[in-house]
Motif scaffolding. Sequence first.
Motif, PDB file in Angstrom:
ATOM      1  N   PHE A  67     -54.347  42.215  26.019  1.00 52.49           N
ATOM      2  CA  PHE A  67     -54.735  40.796  26.214  1.00 52.49           C
ATOM      3  C   PHE A  67     -54.384  39.693  24.972  1.00 52.49           C
ATOM      4  O   PHE A  67     -54.240  38.634  24.828  1.00 52.49           O
ATOM      5  N   ILE A  68     -54.064  40.542  23.902  1.00 50.35           N
ATOM      6  CA  ILE A  68     -53.526  39.800  22.458  1.00 50.35           C
ATOM      7  C   ILE A  68     -52.166  39.286  22.843  1.00 50.35           C
ATOM      8  O   ILE A  68     -51.843  38.191  22.563  1.00 50.35           O
ATOM      9  N   ILE A  69     -51.316  40.123  23.338  1.00 50.76           N
ATOM     10  CA  ILE A  69     -50.015  39.859  23.873  1.00 50.76           C
ATOM     11  C   ILE A  69     -50.126  38.736  24.834  1.00 50.76           C
ATOM     12  O   ILE A  69     -49.214  37.590  24.797  1.00 50.76           O
ATOM     13  N   MET A  70     -50.829  38.636  26.114  1.00 49.02           N
ATOM     14  CA  MET A  70     -51.111  37.651  26.840  1.00 49.02           C
ATOM     15  C   MET A  70     -51.465  36.169  26.263  1.00 49.02           C
ATOM     16  O   MET A  70     -50.971  35.274  26.487  1.00 49.02           O
ATOM     17  N   GLY A  71     -52.401  36.297  25.188  1.00 47.47           N
ATOM     18  CA  GLY A  71     -52.793  34.995  24.555  1.00 47.47           C
ATOM     19  C   GLY A  71     -51.739  34.638  23.550  1.00 47.47           C
ATOM     20  O   GLY A  71     -51.447  33.443  23.437  1.00 47.47           O
ATOM     21  N   ALA A  75     -49.820  30.979  23.517  1.00 44.05           N
ATOM     22  CA  ALA A  75     -50.053  30.271  22.307  1.00 44.05           C
ATOM     23  C   ALA A  75     -48.636  29.812  21.690  1.00 44.05           C
ATOM     24  O   ALA A  75     -48.491  28.889  21.036  1.00 44.05           O
ATOM     25  N   SER A  76     -47.523  30.676  21.838  1.00 47.74           N
ATOM     26  CA  SER A  76     -46.443  30.351  21.439  1.00 47.74           C
ATOM     27  C   SER A  76     -45.602  29.141  22.145  1.00 47.74           C
ATOM     28  O   SER A  76     -44.447  29.103  21.659  1.00 47.74           O
ATOM     29  N   LEU A 257     -45.996  36.444  29.567  1.00 53.21           N
ATOM     30  CA  LEU A 257     -44.563  36.666  28.960  1.00 53.21           C
ATOM     31  C   LEU A 257     -43.565  36.052  29.753  1.00 53.21           C
ATOM     32  O   LEU A 257     -42.676  35.413  29.146  1.00 53.21           O
ATOM     33  N   LEU A 258     -43.528  36.509  31.193  1.00 54.42           N
ATOM     34  CA  LEU A 258     -42.374  36.042  31.971  1.00 54.42           C
ATOM     35  C   LEU A 258     -42.542  34.751  32.118  1.00 54.42           C
ATOM     36  O   LEU A 258     -41.447  33.777  31.994  1.00 54.42           O
ATOM     37  N   MET A 259     -43.601  34.115  32.366  1.00 49.10           N
ATOM     38  CA  MET A 259     -43.878  32.446  32.633  1.00 49.10           C
ATOM     39  C   MET A 259     -43.680  31.709  31.326  1.00 49.10           C
ATOM     40  O   MET A 259     -42.888  30.586  31.272  1.00 49.10           O
ATOM     41  N   ALA A 260     -43.901  32.227  30.230  1.00 56.85           N
ATOM     42  CA  ALA A 260     -43.378  31.632  28.811  1.00 56.85           C
ATOM     43  C   ALA A 260     -41.855  31.536  28.797  1.00 56.85           C
ATOM     44  O   ALA A 260     -41.386  30.438  28.509  1.00 56.85           O
ATOM     45  N   ILE A 261     -41.249  32.747  29.269  1.00 56.95           N
ATOM     46  CA  ILE A 261     -39.676  32.703  29.186  1.00 56.95           C
ATOM     47  C   ILE A 261     -39.131  31.593  30.327  1.00 56.95           C
ATOM     48  O   ILE A 261     -38.039  31.123  29.992  1.00 56.95           O
ATOM     49  N   ILE A 263     -41.018  29.084  32.302  1.00 65.43           N
ATOM     50  CA  ILE A 263     -41.388  27.687  32.250  1.00 65.43           C
ATOM     51  C   ILE A 263     -40.857  26.834  30.916  1.00 65.43           C
ATOM     52  O   ILE A 263     -40.627  25.983  31.333  1.00 65.43           O
ATOM     53  N   TYR A 264     -41.180  27.772  30.008  1.00 67.48           N
ATOM     54  CA  TYR A 264     -40.976  27.123  28.713  1.00 67.48           C
ATOM     55  C   TYR A 264     -39.503  27.429  27.813  1.00 67.48           C
ATOM     56  O   TYR A 264     -39.369  27.316  26.747  1.00 67.48           O
ATOM     57  N   ARG A 265     -38.936  28.223  28.718  1.00 64.98           N
ATOM     58  CA  ARG A 265     -37.610  28.690  28.193  1.00 64.98           C
ATOM     59  C   ARG A 265     -37.220  29.337  26.812  1.00 64.98           C
ATOM     60  O   ARG A 265     -36.518  29.172  26.048  1.00 64.98           O
ATOM     61  N   MET A 266     -38.428  30.162  26.888  1.00 63.30           N
ATOM     62  CA  MET A 266     -38.593  30.941  25.568  1.00 63.30           C
ATOM     63  C   MET A 266     -37.852  32.254  25.538  1.00 63.30           C
ATOM     64  O   MET A 266     -38.663  33.352  25.659  1.00 63.30           O
ATOM     65  N   TRP A 267     -36.616  32.292  25.769  1.00 62.02           N
ATOM     66  CA  TRP A 267     -35.572  33.121  26.008  1.00 62.02           C
ATOM     67  C   TRP A 267     -34.894  33.724  24.706  1.00 62.02           C
ATOM     68  O   TRP A 267     -34.191  34.627  24.743  1.00 62.02           O
ATOM     69  N   GLN A 268     -34.969  32.903  23.756  1.00 60.90           N
ATOM     70  CA  GLN A 268     -34.437  33.358  22.275  1.00 60.90           C
ATOM     71  C   GLN A 268     -35.277  34.540  21.777  1.00 60.90           C
ATOM     72  O   GLN A 268     -36.372  34.770  21.754  1.00 60.90           O
ATOM     73  N   PRO A 269     -34.223  35.534  21.379  1.00 58.06           N
ATOM     74  CA  PRO A 269     -34.832  36.878  20.714  1.00 58.06           C
ATOM     75  C   PRO A 269     -35.710  36.669  19.583  1.00 58.06           C
ATOM     76  O   PRO A 269     -36.790  37.250  19.536  1.00 58.06           O
TER      77      PRO A 269
END
Length: 438
Positions: A67-71, A75-76, A257-261, A263-269
Amino acid sequence: MDPLTLGLLVALVTVVVLFSGTSVAVGLLIVSAFFLLVFDGTRSLQMLPEVYFADLNSFAILSIPMFIIMGASIASTRAGGDLFEAIERWMTRVPGGLVVSNLGACALFSAMSGSSPATCAAIGKMGIPEMRRRGYSDEVAAGSIAAGGTLGILIPPSVTMIVYGIATETSIGRLFLAGILPGVLLVGLFMAWTIFSTWRSGAINLLSPRTYSLRERLEVLPRVVPFLVVIAGVLYAMYGGIATPSETAAVGALLCLLMAIIIYRMWQPTALWAVLRDSTRESVMILFIMAAAGVFAYMMSSLFITQSIAEWISQLDVNRWVLMGVINVFLLVAGFFLPPVAVILMTAPILLPILTAAQFDPYWFAVILTINLEIGLITPPVGLNLYVINSIAPEISLKTILKGSMPYVLCMVAAIVILCFVPQIATWLPDVVMGPAI
């Protein structure tokens, strides 16, 4: 030494150690080892490693880091800003609507992240400057966000509720359900106070300088709705008997995590590493406190302190509501100085048998306890949310933030009173969805 006297000595030493600047987990371990060594000899120390790791040997604990990873993944991203903007566009012509929008955004973001500091930071970064630009006072702008952020530990999925469930061996699913309607009640009280105070102050004309079209109101929703759908899916999977809380938390974390990547293109390492790093840090902190609190509870039980306190309280010839009032004051004071997780782990196992004997519902009490701890998040000396707001708006003093949050503290007290008169607000939904508790 008499167990009650020894218990008082343990409490005093614990307070001194924690106020020395030592972390909560290390402080509890030091106090536990010291009293076991002095009053029970070296033989009891041999059990400490086993007790320490036994408290972490639970499948349910896996839900905490998930759940912490989820949040953290939510949040990022800009999800908080998009959520605030989406609600603000719909509330643009409501008196005090910008503050109400912020409170609504805090409630929804709390449901997505389960974290009070993350909610304050995500919504406050956009909400506070915008409210100040529109003419709202610093007190209103900062205080409303600080208070709205506290909803993160009540509205599910809540890490605090998971910790309570593990500490008291109660159903995490029921606890999540028990927090929904009280969370809605708190949001309603916050919004009602905001609208009333705006009207009373004569600032009723603080409206948006523009009107949004229906297309403009809808265009931001596709970036936010998927996260809300995932949260709804996680809760449905738990309550529908499809999966355990740990399993649904793992799937929810992966999807967020996948949606953050995507929808918000958060694919930078570096961005992904930051999410995993921060999640690991917070998870280890919570698990460290849980394990140390388990050792502390073992020490209290081995020296018969817990049993003696429970017996002494049970023999008090007082009305059960007087007992509840005393416990509320105790929790309120404890929340001023300790983080919610520590308060729950140190007090819930002791208080729950007493409250059950007094015929109080354990799930209702979880909500009462959580609201007390919410108050601690916006009151000194700890007041974590006050410092989060101050960090994102350093030009607003802590005194101003505290003053602005005080009306919302009164709203929380009012919520506790309402729940005491109408406990069904917390117990009705769990009973309907999962059946009466046995």
